[in-house]
Enzyme design. Structure first.
Site, PDB file in Angstrom:
ATOM      1  N   SER A  12       0.810  -1.221   0.000  1.00  0.00           N
ATOM      2  CA  SER A  12       0.000   0.000   0.000  1.00  0.00           C
ATOM      3  C   SER A  12       0.836   1.261   0.000  1.00  0.00           C
ATOM      4  CB  SER A  12      -0.951   0.009   1.199  1.00  0.00           C
ATOM      5  OG  SER A  12      -0.216   0.010   2.413  1.00  0.00           O
ATOM      6  N   SER A 135      15.375  -5.268   5.166  1.00  0.00           N
ATOM      7  CA  SER A 135      15.921  -4.880   6.465  1.00  0.00           C
ATOM      8  C   SER A 135      16.158  -3.379   6.412  1.00  0.00           C
ATOM      9  CB  SER A 135      17.192  -5.663   6.772  1.00  0.00           C
ATOM     10  OG  SER A 135      17.726  -5.303   8.035  1.00  0.00           O
ATOM     11  N   TYR A 149      13.413  -1.416  17.313  1.00  0.00           N
ATOM     12  CA  TYR A 149      13.474  -1.517  15.860  1.00  0.00           C
ATOM     13  C   TYR A 149      14.728  -2.278  15.444  1.00  0.00           C
ATOM     14  CZ  TYR A 149      13.499  -0.054  10.951  1.00  0.00           C
ATOM     15  OH  TYR A 149      13.506  -0.040   9.577  1.00  0.00           O
ATOM     16  N   LYS A 153      15.310  -5.928  13.380  1.00  0.00           N
ATOM     17  CA  LYS A 153      16.054  -5.987  12.122  1.00  0.00           C
ATOM     18  C   LYS A 153      17.337  -6.804  12.247  1.00  0.00           C
ATOM     19  CE  LYS A 153      13.138  -3.794   9.564  1.00  0.00           C
ATOM     20  NZ  LYS A 153      12.401  -4.549   8.521  1.00  0.00           N
TER      21      LYS A 153
END
Length: 280
Positions: A12, A135, A149, A153
């Site tokens: 999206s 990533s 975060y 990752k």
């Protein structure tokens, strides 16, 4: 160029949207997932049967397996699976709520793990394919204010790195993509931040909060060019293990790896000293 079929989560916006647009424009088929089907209604109207769309929140694990199974069943062979869906959670570790932490891990780490696991039986059955895991520069380095975060990752990079060796005998390639800052909606629209703790005003963790609050920092990366590079990587054989995109990413990762290697070399004598003596 032969037509390919791609499965991409999160089409999206951001890299997912750019990839879908470029692939559809050149005539490839795209199986895309979104949380809100209306977000890609324009693409569906423009490209018709070239775009297969399913509603999916990658935190819903049974749905991940069901959507992947459905995509392969309805489209047949899928050449490339792109694990793209995700977002950033920022703030000092202590500032984040339990719910925020759980959702970040469920989306960026668990969601990506299960998407790849769900795809592997199908890729093995069709004797090969490609997995591309999105990533970030933050998968190789870490900044204050990004602890969760980075956790997701660094975690998904370790997972994908190990899986790449596991599935190589089945002609399945795995590539990790590490972009720097790009002009998408990631920074100022999709990113989340934890509740403020005043004590951290004097901490380096406050820097990311100021960036998100002030909205004055502009990324240098062109997401359309980055999406094109990701697409091109699917035609590289063998699959590149990692792709770094953006001069900022290159410089930061280079600095981080150089510093880590120097620190490792400085500990060589200590590391060897903890072995049993030779022959024992």
């Amino acid at each position: 160029m032969a037509q390919k079929t791609w499965l991409i989560t999160g089409i999206s916006s951001g890299f997912g949207r750019h990839m879908a647009e470029q692939l559809l424009e050149r005539g490839d088929r795209v199986a895309g997932t979104v949380r809100n089907l209306m977000a890609v209604e324009d693409l569906k109207m423009q490209y018709g049967d070239l775009l297969w769309v399913a509603q999916l929140d990658v935190t819903e694990i049974p749905a991940v397996y069901a959507v992947v199974d459905q995509a392969f069943k309805e489209l047949g062979n899928i050449d490339v699976v792109v694990s793209n869906a995700g977002y950033g959670l920022f703030g000092a570790a202590e500032e984040l709520t339990v719910e925020q932490i759980t959702h970040q891990i469920d989306t960026n780490l668990s969601g990506s793990i299960h998407l790849i696991r769900a795809s592997l039986p199908h890729l093995r059955a069709q004797n090969g394919g490609r997995i591309i895991q999105l990533s970030t520069v933050g998968g190789q380095t870490a900044f204050p204010g990004g602890s969760l975060y980075h956790a997701t990752k660094w975690g998904i990079e370790g997972f994908a790195d190990a899986v790449s060796a596991e599935v190589a005998p089945f002609n399945i390639g795995v590539t990790i993509v590490e972009p720097g800052g790009a002009r998408t909606n990631f920074r100022y629209q999709s990113s989340k931040i934890g509740p403020k703790i005043d004590a951290y005003d004097s901490s380096p963790a406050s820097h990311i909060r100021r960036i998100l609050d002030e909205r004055t920092s502009e990324s240098i990366g062109d997401p359309a060019k980055m999406a094109a590079a990701i697409i091109d990587s699917a035609d590289q054989h063998p699959a590149p293990k990692r792709i770094t995109l953006g001069s900022d990413a290159y410089q930061v990762i280079h600095q981080a790896l150089t510093a880590r290697l120097a620190a490792l070399e400085a500990q060589k004598e200590l590391a060897f000293s903890t072995d049993f003596p030779s022959g024992q």
